[in-house]
Design a protein around this motif. Structure first.
Motif, PDB file in Angstrom:
ATOM      1  N   ALA A 156       0.831  -1.209   0.000  1.00 23.49           N
ATOM      2  CA  ALA A 156       0.000   0.000   0.000  1.00 23.49           C
ATOM      3  C   ALA A 156       0.861   1.253   0.000  1.00 23.49           C
ATOM      4  O   ALA A 156       0.502   2.266  -0.620  1.00 23.49           O
ATOM      5  N   MET A 159       1.850   2.332  -3.548  1.00 24.60           N
ATOM      6  CA  MET A 159       0.819   3.094  -4.249  1.00 24.60           C
ATOM      7  C   MET A 159       0.544   4.435  -3.578  1.00 24.60           C
ATOM      8  O   MET A 159       0.256   5.423  -4.262  1.00 24.60           O
ATOM      9  N   LYS A 162       2.896   7.001  -4.945  1.00 26.37           N
ATOM     10  CA  LYS A 162       2.500   7.484  -6.270  1.00 26.37           C
ATOM     11  C   LYS A 162       1.290   8.415  -6.180  1.00 26.37           C
ATOM     12  O   LYS A 162       1.228   9.455  -6.845  1.00 26.37           O
ATOM     13  N   SER A 163       0.325   8.048  -5.341  1.00 28.31           N
ATOM     14  CA  SER A 163      -0.884   8.864  -5.209  1.00 28.31           C
ATOM     15  C   SER A 163      -0.579  10.230  -4.600  1.00 28.31           C
ATOM     16  O   SER A 163      -1.087  11.263  -5.054  1.00 28.31           O
TER      17      SER A 163
END
Length: 252
Positions: A156, A159, A162-163
């Motif tokens: 998690a 990601m 990146k988010s």
């Protein structure tokens, strides 16, 4: 190159009372940054005098915002954040409890998000750019036996990196990650030393550089990502594993 210098910069490193976090704090300091360290308990004797220190338990949902506020009190010009705090709470799959799952997700994942959010709020309000580095793991890409919660939290974080990079780019805040492999720290040393030597030899054969990493092996990548040398890099994850995840089989 001056672009690798962190002169005039100020950084908060969570989970920096020992291990990889402390090594990164040293690296930032050596590059010229002022550093605020963080740990669970009172200031550790091994922490250098040049470091400010804020203790708090990031398993407390209110702690991330409080930690950031205290860090800005120590260094009002804070512009760099390394979210490194994390731990391993898994039991074997069939024995794993909801309490340990929630503890993993709060410390490894939720506290990272809310620390980054609180930090970003300060910079956005002051119209300043900055840099965030998130410590994930090779476990964020490859699973390990009886490590479901830890693996999920580290995946998690890949990601999340990146988010956050997408959401904060317009504010001039870069967000990148590092993914250490097998590094000997106080957390992993007990595990390594409690097993037969053949287990460590197995990993040394799998690692292309033939050795388990040291915390100092991680520091350089973190310093680079925080520096102007990485000014055109955001949303990326640097794997630091000596080639552990590169070869499929390893040496026989």
């Amino acid at each position: 190159m001056k672009t690798f210098s962190l002169e005039g910069r100020a950084a908060l490193v969570t989970g920096s009372s020992q291990g990889i976090g402390m090594a990164m704090a040293h690296g930032l300091h050596e590059a010229g940054a002022r550093v605020v360290c963080h740990g669970l308990t009172d200031r550790p004797p091994a922490l250098p005098e040049w470091a400010s220190y804020v203790p708090c338990d990031l398993c407390d949902p209110s702690a991330p915002a409080s930690l950031v506020e205290k860090a800005f009190e120590c260094e009002p010009a804070l512009d760099t954040l390394i979210c490194n705090a994390g731990s391993f709470f898994d039991l074997p799959l069939l024995e794993m409890t909801r309490e340990r799952w929630d503890q993993t997700m709060q410390l490894n994942l939720a506290s990272t998000f809310f620390t980054a959010q609180a930090f970003a709020k300060h910079l956005v309000a002051e119209k300043r750019g900055g840099s965030i580095v998130i410590t994930s793991s090779t476990n964020g890409f490859q699973a390990e036996m009886d490590s479901c919660a830890y693996d999920a939290s580290k995946g998690a974080l890949v990601m999340l990196t990146k988010s956050l990079a997408v959401s904060l780019a317009d504010h001039g805040i870069r967000v990148n990650g590092i993914a250490p492999g097998l590094i000997k720290t106080p957390l992993t040393a007990t595990w390594m030393e409690s097993r037969d030597r053949s287990v460590l030899e197995h990993y040394e054969k799998k690692i292309l550089l033939r050795r388990v990493g040291a915390p100092e092996d991680v520091a350089g990548a973190a310093v680079f990502l925080c520096s102007d040398a990485a000014s055109y890099i955001t949303g990326e994850i640097i794997v630091i594993d000596g080639g552990l995840t590169t070869g499929q089989i390893g040496r026989m």
